[in-house]
Scaffold this motif. Structure first.
Motif, PDB file in Angstrom:
ATOM      1  N   THR A 143       0.835  -1.205   0.000  1.00  0.00           N
ATOM      2  CA  THR A 143       0.000   0.000   0.000  1.00  0.00           C
ATOM      3  C   THR A 143       0.866   1.251   0.000  1.00  0.00           C
ATOM      4  O   THR A 143       1.779   1.405   0.820  1.00  0.00           O
ATOM      5  CB  THR A 143      -0.930   0.010   1.222  1.00  0.00           C
ATOM      6  OG1 THR A 143      -1.792  -1.114   1.158  1.00  0.00           O
ATOM      7  CG2 THR A 143      -1.759   1.291   1.274  1.00  0.00           C
ATOM      8  N   GLY A 144       0.573   2.146  -0.941  1.00  0.00           N
ATOM      9  CA  GLY A 144       1.298   3.403  -1.036  1.00  0.00           C
ATOM     10  C   GLY A 144       0.404   4.588  -0.710  1.00  0.00           C
ATOM     11  O   GLY A 144      -0.809   4.447  -0.528  1.00  0.00           O
ATOM     12  N   PHE A 145       1.004   5.762  -0.655  1.00  0.00           N
ATOM     13  CA  PHE A 145       0.259   6.975  -0.306  1.00  0.00           C
ATOM     14  C   PHE A 145      -0.935   7.172  -1.227  1.00  0.00           C
ATOM     15  O   PHE A 145      -2.030   7.537  -0.775  1.00  0.00           O
ATOM     16  CB  PHE A 145       1.194   8.189  -0.373  1.00  0.00           C
ATOM     17  CG  PHE A 145       0.525   9.484  -0.010  1.00  0.00           C
ATOM     18  CD1 PHE A 145       0.398   9.867   1.312  1.00  0.00           C
ATOM     19  CD2 PHE A 145       0.016  10.314  -0.997  1.00  0.00           C
ATOM     20  CE1 PHE A 145      -0.230  11.057   1.655  1.00  0.00           C
ATOM     21  CE2 PHE A 145      -0.609  11.511  -0.674  1.00  0.00           C
ATOM     22  CZ  PHE A 145      -0.738  11.882   0.667  1.00  0.00           C
ATOM     23  N   ALA A 146      -0.758   6.913  -2.512  1.00  0.00           N
ATOM     24  CA  ALA A 146      -1.830   7.140  -3.485  1.00  0.00           C
ATOM     25  C   ALA A 146      -3.011   6.201  -3.283  1.00  0.00           C
ATOM     26  O   ALA A 146      -4.112   6.467  -3.778  1.00  0.00           O
ATOM     27  CB  ALA A 146      -1.285   6.985  -4.904  1.00  0.00           C
ATOM     28  N   ASP A 147      -2.800   5.110  -2.563  1.00  0.00           N
ATOM     29  CA  ASP A 147      -3.872   4.143  -2.319  1.00  0.00           C
ATOM     30  C   ASP A 147      -4.760   4.532  -1.141  1.00  0.00           C
ATOM     31  O   ASP A 147      -5.801   3.896  -0.916  1.00  0.00           O
ATOM     32  CB  ASP A 147      -3.279   2.764  -2.026  1.00  0.00           C
ATOM     33  CG  ASP A 147      -2.420   2.239  -3.167  1.00  0.00           C
ATOM     34  OD1 ASP A 147      -2.876   2.336  -4.323  1.00  0.00           O
ATOM     35  OD2 ASP A 147      -1.299   1.758  -2.892  1.00  0.00           O
ATOM     36  N   ILE A 148      -4.354   5.524  -0.396  1.00  0.00           N
ATOM     37  CA  ILE A 148      -5.053   5.892   0.837  1.00  0.00           C
ATOM     38  C   ILE A 148      -5.997   7.061   0.563  1.00  0.00           C
ATOM     39  O   ILE A 148      -5.574   8.097   0.041  1.00  0.00           O
ATOM     40  CB  ILE A 148      -4.045   6.275   1.943  1.00  0.00           C
ATOM     41  CG1 ILE A 148      -3.054   5.122   2.171  1.00  0.00           C
ATOM     42  CG2 ILE A 148      -4.763   6.612   3.244  1.00  0.00           C
ATOM     43  CD1 ILE A 148      -1.857   5.502   3.026  1.00  0.00           C
ATOM     44  N   ILE A 197       5.683   9.411   6.360  1.00  0.00           N
ATOM     45  CA  ILE A 197       5.104   9.361   7.705  1.00  0.00           C
ATOM     46  C   ILE A 197       3.607   9.095   7.626  1.00  0.00           C
ATOM     47  O   ILE A 197       3.068   8.228   8.330  1.00  0.00           O
ATOM     48  CB  ILE A 197       5.364  10.684   8.459  1.00  0.00           C
ATOM     49  CG1 ILE A 197       6.852  10.926   8.654  1.00  0.00           C
ATOM     50  CG2 ILE A 197       4.611  10.709   9.795  1.00  0.00           C
ATOM     51  CD1 ILE A 197       7.502  10.133   9.731  1.00  0.00           C
ATOM     52  N   ALA A 198       2.916   9.846   6.780  1.00  0.00           N
ATOM     53  CA  ALA A 198       1.468   9.691   6.660  1.00  0.00           C
ATOM     54  C   ALA A 198       1.104   8.278   6.217  1.00  0.00           C
ATOM     55  O   ALA A 198       0.152   7.670   6.737  1.00  0.00           O
ATOM     56  CB  ALA A 198       0.911  10.711   5.663  1.00  0.00           C
ATOM     57  N   THR A 199       1.846   7.729   5.276  1.00  0.00           N
ATOM     58  CA  THR A 199       1.571   6.386   4.785  1.00  0.00           C
ATOM     59  C   THR A 199       1.796   5.341   5.870  1.00  0.00           C
ATOM     60  O   THR A 199       0.972   4.437   6.067  1.00  0.00           O
ATOM     61  CB  THR A 199       2.465   6.071   3.575  1.00  0.00           C
ATOM     62  OG1 THR A 199       2.265   7.067   2.570  1.00  0.00           O
ATOM     63  CG2 THR A 199       2.155   4.701   3.002  1.00  0.00           C
ATOM     64  N   ALA A 200       2.907   5.458   6.580  1.00  0.00           N
ATOM     65  CA  ALA A 200       3.226   4.492   7.635  1.00  0.00           C
ATOM     66  C   ALA A 200       2.195   4.521   8.751  1.00  0.00           C
ATOM     67  O   ALA A 200       1.784   3.469   9.273  1.00  0.00           O
ATOM     68  CB  ALA A 200       4.621   4.765   8.196  1.00  0.00           C
ATOM     69  N   LEU A 201       1.757   5.714   9.135  1.00  0.00           N
ATOM     70  CA  LEU A 201       0.744   5.811  10.185  1.00  0.00           C
ATOM     71  C   LEU A 201      -0.574   5.196   9.721  1.00  0.00           C
ATOM     72  O   LEU A 201      -1.208   4.427  10.458  1.00  0.00           O
ATOM     73  CB  LEU A 201       0.533   7.271  10.587  1.00  0.00           C
ATOM     74  CG  LEU A 201       1.704   7.968  11.291  1.00  0.00           C
ATOM     75  CD1 LEU A 201       1.363   9.426  11.583  1.00  0.00           C
ATOM     76  CD2 LEU A 201       2.095   7.253  12.581  1.00  0.00           C
ATOM     77  N   ALA A 209       6.256   0.528  11.984  1.00  0.00           N
ATOM     78  CA  ALA A 209       7.710   0.443  11.865  1.00  0.00           C
ATOM     79  C   ALA A 209       8.117  -0.263  10.574  1.00  0.00           C
ATOM     80  O   ALA A 209       9.048   0.157   9.877  1.00  0.00           O
ATOM     81  CB  ALA A 209       8.282  -0.292  13.072  1.00  0.00           C
ATOM     82  N   GLY A 210       7.416  -1.346  10.246  1.00  0.00           N
ATOM     83  CA  GLY A 210       7.737  -2.080   9.029  1.00  0.00           C
ATOM     84  C   GLY A 210       7.581  -1.228   7.779  1.00  0.00           C
ATOM     85  O   GLY A 210       8.394  -1.306   6.846  1.00  0.00           O
ATOM     86  N   LYS A 211       6.547  -0.399   7.763  1.00  0.00           N
ATOM     87  CA  LYS A 211       6.346   0.486   6.614  1.00  0.00           C
ATOM     88  C   LYS A 211       7.432   1.548   6.551  1.00  0.00           C
ATOM     89  O   LYS A 211       7.941   1.865   5.466  1.00  0.00           O
ATOM     90  CB  LYS A 211       4.957   1.126   6.697  1.00  0.00           C
ATOM     91  CG  LYS A 211       4.499   1.753   5.388  1.00  0.00           C
ATOM     92  CD  LYS A 211       4.312   0.701   4.306  1.00  0.00           C
ATOM     93  CE  LYS A 211       3.849   1.298   2.989  1.00  0.00           C
ATOM     94  NZ  LYS A 211       3.820   0.285   1.918  1.00  0.00           N
ATOM     95  N   MET A 212       7.801   2.102   7.696  1.00  0.00           N
ATOM     96  CA  MET A 212       8.875   3.094   7.727  1.00  0.00           C
ATOM     97  C   MET A 212      10.199   2.487   7.251  1.00  0.00           C
ATOM     98  O   MET A 212      11.008   3.158   6.607  1.00  0.00           O
ATOM     99  CB  MET A 212       9.042   3.635   9.137  1.00  0.00           C
ATOM    100  CG  MET A 212       7.934   4.558   9.603  1.00  0.00           C
ATOM    101  SD  MET A 212       7.914   6.143   8.722  1.00  0.00           S
ATOM    102  CE  MET A 212       9.495   6.836   9.214  1.00  0.00           C
ATOM    103  N   LEU A 213      10.421   1.211   7.574  1.00  0.00           N
ATOM    104  CA  LEU A 213      11.663   0.527   7.197  1.00  0.00           C
ATOM    105  C   LEU A 213      11.599  -0.094   5.805  1.00  0.00           C
ATOM    106  O   LEU A 213      12.543  -0.759   5.377  1.00  0.00           O
ATOM    107  CB  LEU A 213      11.980  -0.557   8.231  1.00  0.00           C
ATOM    108  CG  LEU A 213      12.331  -0.050   9.637  1.00  0.00           C
ATOM    109  CD1 LEU A 213      12.335  -1.190  10.637  1.00  0.00           C
ATOM    110  CD2 LEU A 213      13.668   0.676   9.632  1.00  0.00           C
ATOM    111  N   ARG A 214      10.477   0.098   5.123  1.00  0.00           N
ATOM    112  CA  ARG A 214      10.273  -0.379   3.753  1.00  0.00           C
ATOM    113  C   ARG A 214      10.422  -1.906   3.647  1.00  0.00           C
ATOM    114  O   ARG A 214      11.036  -2.434   2.706  1.00  0.00           O
ATOM    115  CB  ARG A 214      11.226   0.322   2.779  1.00  0.00           C
ATOM    116  CG  ARG A 214      11.070   1.845   2.770  1.00  0.00           C
ATOM    117  CD  ARG A 214      12.075   2.505   1.827  1.00  0.00           C
ATOM    118  NE  ARG A 214      11.883   3.946   1.769  1.00  0.00           N
ATOM    119  CZ  ARG A 214      12.468   4.820   2.616  1.00  0.00           C
ATOM    120  NH1 ARG A 214      13.236   4.359   3.589  1.00  0.00           N
ATOM    121  NH2 ARG A 214      12.241   6.108   2.497  1.00  0.00           N
TER     122      ARG A 214
END
Length: 481
Positions: free
Chosen positions: A23-28, A133-137, A175-180
Motif C-alpha cells: 500500500t502506497g500513499f496514493a492508495d489511501i 510518515i502519513a503512509t506508515a501511520l 515500523a515495518g512500513k517506515m523501514l520499507r
C-alpha cells in the motif's frame, strides 16, 4: 500442536502483511490522510504533556542510565538514545494521562503507539518525507485496528489490555512500513510482534504500569520490524493460528470476518476518534449527558439527590467498580469519580486529577448519590454503541431530568474539528513550548504530505523543556544517521 488445530482464517497474517507492504500513499483516501494528520497533532500534544509526568520520568531515567546509540530523541529531555529506547519512553508518555486518541471497536489508542515510532525512525533517517510518515501511520493503524476488531471485546473481558496486546501490531506495521519491509519481512515482523503482546487490565485500578503497556507495545513492535529486516523469523500465522496464535490465545472467541473484510476500501484508520476529557473513553458519553443536564437545567451539585447511569456491560466492567483514592490512574478510569467531578465543576480537566483532588472528601461523599447499572437495551445494540449512556438526575426538590448520549463528543459519529484538536494541543504544550513553536508543529502536521522531511518537527521535540526558541540540531543530519 498448533498445526492440529484449524486455522481461524487461513493465510490472514500473510494477507495483512501483503497489504501493509504494497500500500502506497496514493492508495489511501484523502479523508483518511486528513484524519491521520489530526491524529498526529493530537498525538504530539499528548506525548509532550505526558513527558512531564512522574511515571514517564521514571522510564526516562532508566533509558538514560542504560544509554544507547544516539539515533532518536527522548522528547523534551534534550537526550538522544537508541530508537527502541526512545520509543519506549515517548510512547509511555503518549498514554501517560488518558488523552490519546481512540478507535472504539478495537479499543486501541493508535497515535501513542505509532507516532513516536514514525518520528524516531525519521530522526534516524532524515531522508524520510512527510508523505512517508502519513503512509506508515495509516497502514500501521489499519493493520493493528483490524486485529483489535477481530479480537472483539472478549480480549478485554478476558483481562488483557488491548493497548499492550493488539497494540503491538499497530507498532510493528508502522515500523515495518517506515523501514520499507517487503511482504515476507512484514509477515515476520507481525509474527514476532504477536509474541511481544502483554498487558493486564487490573492495572486500571491504581498502578503506573498501565502507562508502560503502550511504551512496551511500541518498543516491541519496533524491535519486531528491526529484527525482521535482519531476516529474523516470526510465527507465520501469528494472528490466525488455531492454537497459540494471537486471537486463539488472547481472545478465545474472536470474529475472524472482521480481519480482512473491505481491506483497502473500508478504512478503519479513518474511524479514529479523539478524547475531549482526560480520562477513559468509556465514561465520556455519561459525562456529556451529565454536563448537558447540569448546564441546560442550571443545576448545582447541592441540588442533586440521585444520579442514575445505564450503560453497556463492558463500560460497566471497565469503569463502575467501587472507587477508592489509589492514584491518578484509578481516578481516570472510574465513572464515579468522573461524574462527581462533573457535578461539582460542570467539566472535567487535567487539573481535576491532582493528588489532593482524587481524595477530596466532597467528591467522595457525592459518589454515594451515584448508581450505575447495566442497560440491557444498550448492551443489545452491540459494539457500535459500546460507549453509549443514559443518565437520569433526580433533584432534592423532586424534579427529574434525563439525557441519552449514544455517541460521545469526539467520536467519528459526533466529530470534532481541527480547531478543537488545536485547542487541546495548545493546552497540552502550555509552558513547554513557545507559541510560535507550537504553531510550527501545527502547520507542519497540517501540511504533512507536502513536507520534504520532518526535521523541523523532530528538532522541536528533541530540545529540553521549556523550549522558547527554535532549537538547532546538535549534530549534522548525516552524523545523526
Amino acid at each position: 500442536m498448533s498445526s492440529s488445530q484449524p486455522s481461524l482464517l487461513p493465510h490472514a497474517t500473510r494477507e495483512l502483511a501483503s497489504f501493509a507492504a504494497i500500500t502506497g500513499f496514493a492508495d489511501i483516501p484523502t479523508e483518511v490522510i486528513e484524519r491521520i494528520k489530526l491524529s498526529l497533532i493530537d498525538g504530539l500534544g499528548v506525548c509532550l504533556h505526558g513527558a512531564t509526568l512522574p511515571w514517564t520520568q521514571k522510564v526516562c531515567e532508566l533509558a538514560r542510565e542504560e544509554g544507547g546509540n544516539p539515533l532518536a530523541s527522548i522528547w523534551g529531555s534534550g537526550h538522544r538514545t537508541s530508537t527502541t529506547n526512545a520509543v519506549l519512553v515517548n510512547s509511555t508518555a503518549g498514554h501517560a494521562f488518558e488523552m490519546d486518541d481512540i478507535h472504539k471497536e478495537s479499543i486501541l489508542h493508535p497515535n501513542s503507539l505509532a507516532v513516536p515510532i514514525a518520528l524516531a525512525l525519521a530522526e534516524a533517517d532524515p531522508t524520510v518525507t512527510g508523505r512517508d510518515i502519513a503512509t506508515a501511520l495509516a497502514v500501521g493503524y489499519e493493520v493493528g485496528l483490524r486485529v483489535g476488531n477481530t479480537a472483539t471485546m472478549s480480549l478485554f473481558l478476558n483481562g488483557f489490555h488491548p493497548q499492550g496486546t493488539s497494540g503491538t501490531f499497530v507498532a510493528a506495521a508502522t515500523a515495518g512500513k517506515m523501514l520499507r519491509l517487503n511482504a515476507e519481512q512484514m509477515q515476520n515482523a507481525l509474527g514476532i510482534a504477536g509474541s511481544m503482546a502483554a498487558g493486564l487490565m487490573a492495572s486500571q485500578e491504581g498502578a503506573m504500569v498501565k502507562r508502560l503497556h503502550t511504551g512496551r507495545a511500541a518498543q516491541g513492535g519496533l524491535l519486531a520490524a528491526l529484527l525482521a529486516k535482519r531476516s529474523f523469523t516470526g510465527i507465520s500465522d501469528v494472528v490466525e493460528a488455531g492454537y497459540g496464535g494471537f486471537l486463539s490465545s488472547f481472545s478465545r472467541t474472536p470474529n475472524p470476518s472482521r480481519l480482512l473484510e473491505g481491506i483497502g476500501e473500508d478504512w478503519e484508520a479513518g474511524k479514529v476518534g479523539f478524547k475531549m476529557y482526560p480520562n477513559v473513553t468509556s465514561i465520556h458519553a455519561a459525562l456529556d449527558a451529565m454536563r448537558s443536564i447540569l448546564t441546560e437545567e442550571k443545576l448545582e451539585a447541592a441540588d442533586i439527590a440521585e444520579v442514575h447511569v445505564g450503560c453497556g456491560h463492558m463500560t460497566f466492567v471497565h469503569t463502575a467498580w467501587p472507587y477508592r483514592p489509589a492514584g491518578v490512574t484509578a481516578a481516570q478510569m472510574n465513572m464515579y469519580y468522573g461524574l462527581s467531578v462533573m457535578a461539582h465543576k460542570k467539566d472535567v480537566t487535567a487539573a481535576d486529577y491532582g493528588e489532593a483532588d482524587i481524595a477530596s472528601p466532597q467528591l467522595l461523599d457525592f459518589m454515594s448519590k451515584i448508581k450505575i447499572e447495566e442497560d440491557a437495551e444498550l448492551e443489545a445494540s452491540g459494539p457500535s454503541l459500546r460507549h453509549a449512556a443514559r443518565v437520569r438526575v433526580r433533584t432534592i426538590d423532586g424534579r427529574s431530568f434525563a439525557r441519552e448520549i449514544l455517541h460521545r463528543r469526539g467520536s467519528p459519529e459526533n466529530p470534532v474539528k481541527w480547531g478543537d484538536i488545536e485547542r487541546k494541543f495548545n493546552a497540552n504544550i502550555a509552558g513547554l513550548l513557545a507559541p510560535n513553536l507550537g504553531r510550527i508543529l501545527l502547520d507542519s502536521c497540517g501540511t504533512l504530505e507536502k513536507l520534504a522531511n520532518v526535521t523541523a518537527i523532530n528538532d522541536i521535540l528533541a530540545a529540553t523543556f521549556p523550549v522558547t526558541t527554535a532549537p538547532v540540531s546538535k549534530q549534522p543530519a548525516e552524523a545523526r544517521r
